[in-house]
Motif scaffolding. Structure first.
Motif, PDB file in Angstrom:
ATOM      1  N   SER A   8       0.845  -1.192   0.000  1.00 54.32           N
ATOM      2  CA  SER A   8       0.000   0.000   0.000  1.00 54.32           C
ATOM      3  C   SER A   8       0.887   1.252   0.000  1.00 54.32           C
TER       4      SER A   8
ATOM      5  N   LEU B 151       1.376   2.995   3.319  1.00 58.33           N
ATOM      6  CA  LEU B 151       2.210   2.196   4.222  1.00 58.33           C
ATOM      7  C   LEU B 151       3.668   2.300   3.815  1.00 58.33           C
TER       8      LEU B 151
ATOM      9  N   ASP C  68       0.359  -5.801  12.428  1.00 61.51           N
ATOM     10  CA  ASP C  68      -0.976  -5.443  11.939  1.00 61.51           C
ATOM     11  C   ASP C  68      -1.550  -4.364  12.850  1.00 61.51           C
TER      12      ASP C  68
ATOM     13  N   ASP D 191      -5.450  -7.066   6.764  1.00 62.04           N
ATOM     14  CA  ASP D 191      -4.428  -6.088   6.401  1.00 62.04           C
ATOM     15  C   ASP D 191      -3.633  -6.499   5.164  1.00 62.04           C
TER      16      ASP D 191
ATOM     17  N   SER E 114      -5.074  -5.952   1.861  1.00 68.25           N
ATOM     18  CA  SER E 114      -5.122  -4.541   1.468  1.00 68.25           C
ATOM     19  C   SER E 114      -3.730  -3.972   1.208  1.00 68.25           C
TER      20      SER E 114
ATOM     21  N   ARG F  76      -1.105  -4.221   3.214  1.00 71.20           N
ATOM     22  CA  ARG F  76      -0.475  -3.694   4.419  1.00 71.20           C
ATOM     23  C   ARG F  76       0.367  -4.742   5.152  1.00 71.20           C
TER      24      ARG F  76
END
Length: 319
Positions: free
Chosen positions: A214, A217, A239, A252, A255, A257
């Motif tokens: 991401s 991130l 997380d 997570d 997505s 992450r």
């Protein structure tokens, strides 16, 4: 009929002697020899976790790393003595800590039941409590392990997975231990607890963040890890709920992450993606498969019967 009777007798003998015939391990192994053993482990873990919540992820990781090197035999606890080179100085064991918690539990049990409860069993029981006391499933860990008398930095270097392990190698590791791919993905859910140091994922940050990560991130991690001299100290959360054992890790990584390479890859590899999605949708399914994988791993290459020894002090061989 005679043959059937003989087979039935053998099965019953196995059941009563070894619980469920799992290589000499059984449920409630210490029921008679040290009846309060499991309660002591739970109480000591609860006390340690209340004073320091990092205890749970540390002990869970300790259990996994002990089992990865020659099986679940307490080898990771042996220190530099009697010509031994400890596993903990392996670069792949960077960040291993809280060994003193296991030693404190052992000391209490030695007072109650001398030379009875193995360090190898204490590690696995303590890991069970680390999961349960942070909201995860309570797992019926079989006991009866004995402690090894050897340890090796070299074997740890060879057998422990690297921080940038690929899905292919991940699959091979769990297959070797007779753990299904679904259960193996669930075991990765142990990353639900704790943190990862920059040194373990900084290769995904420069010169540009891994496109599978991401973007927000990636930028955040670049700020956290920008000082290369502090990569052994700086860290990020695995997380969003690092002190709760839940399925947030899977949500997570779906997505983008995930911190580690394996976190990102299992969320995208067609062999593992569906399991990640299922666990992100269904906490109970994750708990069930994690329990299955954890218990299989905890029974990997254990020493039982007359093999090994029951250490009086987890840090040293008896002689």
């Amino acid at each position: 009929m005679g043959l059937r009777v003989v087979v039935l007798v053998l099965i019953m003998n196995c059941f009563f002697a070894f619980g469920d015939c799992t290589g000499g391990l059984e449920l409630g192994f210490y029921t008679r020899s040290c009846p309060n053993a499991e309660m002591v482990v739970k109480m000591k873990m609860n006390t340690s976790m209340m004073s320091d919540p990092t205890t749970a992820p540390a002990i869970l990781r300790l259990a996994f790393h002990d089992c990865q090197v020659d099986g679940c035999d307490g080898s990771i606890l042996l220190g530099n003595s009697n010509g031994l080179t400890t596993e903990t100085i392996s670069h792949k064991n960077f960040g291993i800590h809280k060994l003193e918690v296991i030693n404190e539990i052992k000391s209490s049990l030695e007072t109650m039941c001398p030379e009875t409860v193995s360090c190898a069993d204490i590690i696995q029981m303590a890991a069970r409590e680390a999961v349960s006391l942070t909201g995860g499933p309570y797992m019926e860990v079989l006991t009866g392990r004995r402690d090894t008398v050897s340890t090796s930095t070299k074997r740890a270097d060879c057998q422990l997975p690297t921080a940038n392990i690929s899905v292919d190698k991940f699959i091979k590791i769990f297959k070797k231990k007779n753990i299904s791919l679904e259960d193996g993905v669930a075991v990765m859910g142990s990353h639900s607890l704790g943190i990862s140091h920059c040194r373990n994922f900084e290769g995904r940050l420069w010169p540009l963040p891994d496109p599978k990560m991401s973007p927000p991130l990636g930028r955040k991690l670049q700020l956290i890890c920008k000082n290369q001299t502090l990569s052994d100290v700086a860290f990020a959360q695995n997380d969003a709920t690092i002190f709760s054992f839940d399925n947030q890790y899977f949500i997570d990584i779906l997505s983008g992450r995930g911190l580690l390479r394996i976190d990102s890859e299992i969320a995208r590899d067609p062999r593992t993606q569906q399991y990640v999605y299922n666990f992100g949708q269904d906490t109970q399914k994750f708990f069930d498969r994690f329990s299955s994988g954890f218990l299989k791993l905890s029974e990997y290459k254990v020493l039982v019967g007359e093999k090994g020894e029951i250490r009086r002090d987890c840090r040293f061989r008896n002689s």
